[in-house]
Design an enzyme around this catalytic site. Structure first.
Site, short mmCIF file in Angstrom:
data_model
loop_
_atom_site.label_atom_id
_atom_site.label_comp_id
_atom_site.label_asym_id
_atom_site.label_seq_id
_atom_site.Cartn_x
_atom_site.Cartn_y
_atom_site.Cartn_z
CG HIS A 173 34.21 41.37 41.44
ND1 HIS A 173 33.36 40.31 41.59
CD2 HIS A 173 35.46 40.89 41.54
CE1 HIS A 173 34.07 39.20 41.76
NE2 HIS A 173 35.35 39.52 41.73
N GLY B 92 41.42 41.28 46.58
CA GLY B 92 40.48 42.32 47.02
C GLY B 92 39.36 41.77 47.87
CG HIS B 93 37.23 38.97 46.64
ND1 HIS B 93 36.33 39.97 46.40
CD2 HIS B 93 37.58 38.47 45.42
CE1 HIS B 93 36.13 40.07 45.08
NE2 HIS B 93 36.89 39.19 44.48
CE LYS C 280 35.41 34.48 44.47
NZ LYS C 280 36.83 34.09 44.28
N GLY D 282 40.35 36.60 41.87
CA GLY D 282 40.88 37.95 42.00
C GLY D 282 41.16 38.30 43.45
#
Lengths: 335, 335
Positions: free
Chosen positions: A223, A59-60, A108, A57
């Protein structure tokens, strides 16, 4: 106080950011839009090597797209914010990165990522590409022992795996050697995180959970999910040992052991604060006779704008140190 | 929502963070505590060169302490948070950095910094050290014309000066050449910033000013001070041109001109957001025929945890581009 962002349509946030990454670093990466992929820009004289592919995902950031380049990844496969990329997208990343010597997938440990990267690995294998998966599961907060659950999440240790395997791949290691090396790094890595403030999703104005002024959320992931418990807020000299002790215990570190330390900001934590955390961590580890051979202090694996930090310790030896010291040139790690 | 930090005694915040910086990067920098200085770790084979020294209040990291090393600074002199270092501290930095070929002082335009760096330059000159000062004053928000006031503040353009002069110094440029080069970069650089949320000082829980959910603060500096006006919050596609247009106008940029673009996060702005800002900036500049030759997109000159960004444009030519591309190895810009 509000928590707004620089954003247009939240649904286009990631794709527009990828365009921006491409525009900022045309010499390092090449971004494709559909499916979304970030590929290392080929250079004259590149030798065939095992390709490293990771993703997950968005956003990291800078993980993973900022780590595509010399000494780390050959491709990153970004999903929407906090959502796994699709299996077909990962397959496209594998095919684009492959140079005929096989592909190492660094994944991950989240249900969606594991599922989609595994399907992609099977699809690629059917097309004759040799693939190995290294599963990263360093987050102690979700260590359920043998409870049959999804197990520890993958968090900041993924940077160490990308760095160390990336260096070995540049030196010509085989796919089997890289898979073994990556699993060794994972086995020697554990992480614990805490939040002083939750993160806010693009286009929203409220954080994903509220904290009282005198509380911190212990054992948060990356998250915006709740952690495993609240503790009183306190000075760094109390918070840091509380984060580090379970990591030391889980790795069974004893006097004379050596580690690489990752002090990772979760998004909105200032560089001065992270330096204070590292100073406290160094004092704590020095007190128990554990030697910090190398340190990476900064915001490398973020949870959007979460205020907080994680501490990762990686057991190290001369081989890992030598690989750690190898050069890197990626969007997040180059001028 | 609160805005707490990883901190112990706020009065020890900077000194403890400097210890953490030293612990994280012993191969790159050497920190002295009293007076506080960050010096480049000497390497075998270092050639004598003009030394570059900068500094100012802390709270802007990675500026300046994170930019000490190959290709940038020889010493950084950090004051307390948002407070100038003393003249004696700067003098100590000059003396420690000097290698007999003179010292270039890169100073952001704030009254305290200008005073203390100037006194230090005189003290050093009395001891036989040749010193030149490059004053950086890029912030359009405080451009009062010829009003006799303190003039434009120095903000993110200082990174370009440190980078370009740093590269030239490594190549053997003289002090006079470096001073001229630095002034040329300054003359061709302008910046405008906006905040979505103010910053919070260490040990406090409230930001330095409040903003309504539908407002942004335009023309903010890097010290938590008010900007020059409030505007409605909007999508990045509106905010970014509003920031960039006055910069383009002030530099008199026209179709066919080339620039280096700095998209700088002010502390709590996520990498994805900065990439969106850069995408919008690129679109805007492309629309008026201005070519972005290089870009630096990230949080380089922060105002503690301020949420916001600045846009700096630097007029460029082949000489500046070549220096821009030279290698850098500093705590903030190295693995």
């Amino acid at each position: 106080m509000s928590a707004r962002q620089f954003v247009n349509d939240p649904d286009e946030f990631v794709s527009q950011a990828l365009q921006g990454l491409q525009l900022a670093h045309p010499h390092l990466v090449q971004v494709s839009a559909d499916p979304a992929l970030v590929l290392r820009t080929p250079k004259d004289g590149d030798q065939p090597k095992v390709a490293l592919v990771s993703g997950g995902g968005s956003g990291h950031e800078p993980l993973h797209t900022g780590f595509v380049g010399l000494g780390m990844l050959d491709a990153a496969v970004p999903g929407a914010v906090f959502a796994s990329p699709t299996a077909y997208q990962v397959r496209a990343g594998i095919k684009a990165a492959d140079r005929g010597r096989g592909v190492l997938l660094i994944v991950k440990n989240y249900t969606g990522d594991v599922l989609n990267f595994s399907i992609a690995a099977e699809l690629a294998a059917e097309e004759g590409i040799e693939v190995e998966i290294v599963l990263v599961d360093d987050d102690l907060a979700t260590d359920g022992g043998d409870d049959g659950g999804p197990g520890r999440r993958g968090t900041a240790a993924v940077v160490a795996v990308e760095k160390i395997c990336g260096a070995a791949a540049e030196r010509g290691a085989s796919l089997a050697e890289l898979a073994e090396l990556g699993r060794r790094v994972v086995a020697g890595s554990r992480t614990m995180a805490l939040a002083l403030q939750a993160c806010t999703h693009p286009g929203r104005q409220r954080p994903s959970f509220d904290l009282a002024d005198d509380e911190v959320e212990f054992g948060v992931g990356i998250h915006g999910e709740h952690g495993i418990g609240r503790r009183p807020f306190g000075p760094a000299s109390e918070l840091v040992p509380a984060l580090a002790q379970p990591v030391v215990d889980a790795l069974g570190l004893a006097r004379g052991d050596s580690v690489i330390a990752l002090v990772n900001g979760l998004g909105s934590t200032h560089a001065l604060e992270l330096s204070v955390v590292h100073q406290e961590l160094s004092t704590f580890l020095d007190g128990i006779g554990v030697r910090v051979e190398r340190a990476l202090v900064g915001s490398y694996v973020t949870a959007l704008d979460m205020r907080g930090c994680s501490i990762t310790l990686v057991r190290c030896d001369a081989t890992l140190l030598d690989l750690w010291n190898a050069p890197v040139r990626t969007p997040a790690l180059a001028w």
